[in-house]
Design an enzyme around this catalytic site. Structure first.
Site, mmCIF file in Angstrom:
data_model
loop_
_atom_site.group_PDB
_atom_site.id
_atom_site.type_symbol
_atom_site.label_atom_id
_atom_site.label_comp_id
_atom_site.label_asym_id
_atom_site.label_seq_id
_atom_site.Cartn_x
_atom_site.Cartn_y
_atom_site.Cartn_z
ATOM 1 N N HIS A 123 0.857 -1.181 0.000
ATOM 2 C CA HIS A 123 0.000 0.000 0.000
ATOM 3 C C HIS A 123 0.896 1.233 0.000
ATOM 4 C CE1 HIS A 123 -2.833 2.971 1.690
ATOM 5 N NE2 HIS A 123 -3.817 2.162 1.339
ATOM 6 N N ASP A 200 3.087 -4.041 7.897
ATOM 7 C CA ASP A 200 1.780 -3.397 7.748
ATOM 8 C C ASP A 200 0.732 -4.487 7.924
ATOM 9 O OD1 ASP A 200 -0.588 -2.259 6.935
ATOM 10 O OD2 ASP A 200 0.081 -1.757 4.915
ATOM 11 N N GLN A 203 -4.499 -5.304 6.912
ATOM 12 C CA GLN A 203 -5.406 -6.265 6.288
ATOM 13 C C GLN A 203 -5.311 -7.655 6.912
ATOM 14 O OE1 GLN A 203 -7.676 -5.417 4.110
ATOM 15 N NE2 GLN A 203 -6.975 -3.340 3.698
ATOM 16 N N LYS A 226 -10.650 -0.884 10.200
ATOM 17 C CA LYS A 226 -10.770 -2.057 9.332
ATOM 18 C C LYS A 226 -11.127 -3.318 10.123
ATOM 19 C CE LYS A 226 -7.402 -0.245 6.001
ATOM 20 N NZ LYS A 226 -8.333 0.132 4.930
ATOM 21 N N CYS A 366 -4.665 2.526 -3.777
ATOM 22 C CA CYS A 366 -3.419 3.028 -3.172
ATOM 23 C C CYS A 366 -2.270 2.047 -3.379
ATOM 24 C CB CYS A 366 -3.604 3.317 -1.683
ATOM 25 S SG CYS A 366 -4.811 4.623 -1.341
#
Length: 412
Positions: A123, A200, A203, A226, A366
């Site tokens: 991302h 990261d 997700q 999220k 993104c």
């Protein structure tokens, strides 16, 4: 007990509505998830019964707010299996968390000629901070290649990560491909050359159990919105030794120990990094979201998403002219399903689906470097979460077929 998506959906008031004269089917959770009543109630209750600033006051409301805010930090710690709350920093979201690592740890430890390694599936929030750091410090930014089916190429990883590498920054799960990366293995590779691993997890944390100690990562970032929580709250996990050595990124109230006329000293972790009034309600809402996820069970949530995606993908692949991006093995991906249909522009498709009450995402998500790797300027993305059902999947397939017909692509 079998996971019942239809029953879970009842906990989300926003899903009980009509959009464009059709029942809402929400398939955009990778962008932001919806919030269950338990989270909405927790936020409302805080504002009705405990609204005050934290850490500063000795009156009842201030102590009540502080207790709930720090209890939320402990809830996060247990959820990701961090060793202590000092390693759990509240931020505005994963983007802020990654920027803090780049600006504080990165600027102090990366020098001219050093290397920073990322991948083509990142991302922008895990690309741009490292671009800026590399430019400022005259370091080299390198990319790990992807396999043909959208997984991280481990051979390329071993080639890109060298003795000059100081930081490896990778996503745990791709927000476009749904690929689940072998973070523990990649962390060992990074550590073998003396580099730190930054992950990261935006997700990943909402969809599967994450243990930062077992993964042995040095930094791990994720966002509350999220994972059923409110917007504006996120987390940066960092190993204590690294956080202790780092300088704060923001300065002001809350994060100081003592302010002299010409210099200041910082308070202890984790508050050293949390300048100003924090997002108290956001942290409390995030804790409520975690409680909700724990009640359902992260293993059950992940298994249910795999069940739905393995149900949906064959139906999508059977649509003439539709291409699905990401791993061909449906069992090793999350509920993110990204696709294109013939020459039908993703924004036109998303608009057509919206007219049928179905919310999907369209654009580059993104991830412009990834789009170039895929040979696409943009894609459509349907992202499945715990409140979706097989009926939702069937409705998506039916709506895509209707959109093809509407735009004169026909049914072959």
């Amino acid at each position: 007990m079998m996971f019942q998506g239809e029953e879970v959906k009842k906990d989300f008031p926003i899903l009980n509505q009509v959009v464009n004269d059709e029942p809402l089917i929400y398939l955009d959770s990778a962008a932001t998830s919806q919030k269950p009543t338990a989270v909405l109630t927790a936020i409302e209750t805080y504002y009705k019964t405990a609204n005050a600033n934290v850490h500063r006051g000795v009156h009842t409301l201030a102590e009540r707010a502080t207790s709930q805010y720090e209890a939320a930090r402990e809830t996060v710690r247990v959820f990701i299996h961090a060793k202590e709350t000092a390693e759990v920093l509240f931020t505005r979201g994963a983007t802020t968390s990654l920027n803090w690592v780049a600006k504080s740890y990165g600027e102090a430890n990366v020098n001219e000629g050093d290397e920073i390694v990322i991948s083509y599936m990142e991302h922008h929030s895990n690309i741009v901070p490292w671009q800026q750091l590399a430019r400022k410090k005259k370091a080299t930014l390198k990319y790990i290649e992807l396999t043909k089916d959208g997984q991280l190429d481990l051979t390329s990883a071993k080639e890109q990560i060298t003795n000059k590498t100081k930081i490896v920054a990778l996503t745990h799960v791709s927000n476009v491909l749904g690929s689940i990366n072998p973070i523990a293995e990649l962390t060992q590779l990074a550590h073998s050359v003396g580099a730190v691993m930054v992950v990261d997890g935006a997700q990943a944390v909402p969809h599967m159990a994450v243990d930062v100690v077992k993964l042995d990562v040095d930094f791990y970032a994720f966002s509350g919105h999220k994972m059923l929580g409110p917007t504006g709250i996120g987390v940066l996990y960092g190993k204590r030794a690294l956080l202790e050595a780092m300088e704060p990124v923001e300065y002001g109230g809350e994060m100081i120990d003592f302010v002299y006329d010409q210099e200041s000293t910082w308070t202890e972790l984790p508050w050293k990094f949390e300048a100003g009034t924090p997002n108290i309600a956001g942290a409390i809402g995030l804790a409520a979201a975690i409680d909700y996820l724990n009640q359902l069970g992260m293993e059950k949530i992940h298994a249910y998403e795999i069940e739905l995606v393995t149900y949906l993908l064959p139906k999508l692949r059977a649509i003439p002219g539709l291409v699905v991006y990401g791993p061909t093995d449906d069992s090793i991906r999350t509920g993110v399903v990204t696709f294109n249909v013939d020459d039908l522009h993703p924004h036109d498709l998303a608009t057509a689906l919206d007219m049928q009450g179905i919310a999907v995402r369209a654009g580059h998500h993104c991830t412009q470097p990834l789009m170039r790797q895929l040979g696409a300027s943009s894609t459509a993305r349907a992202s499945i979460y715990l409140y979706n059902t097989k009926d939702d999947c069937d409705s998506l397939v039916k709506a895509i077929l209707a959109a093809k017909e509407f735009f004169n692509y026909g049914l072959n």
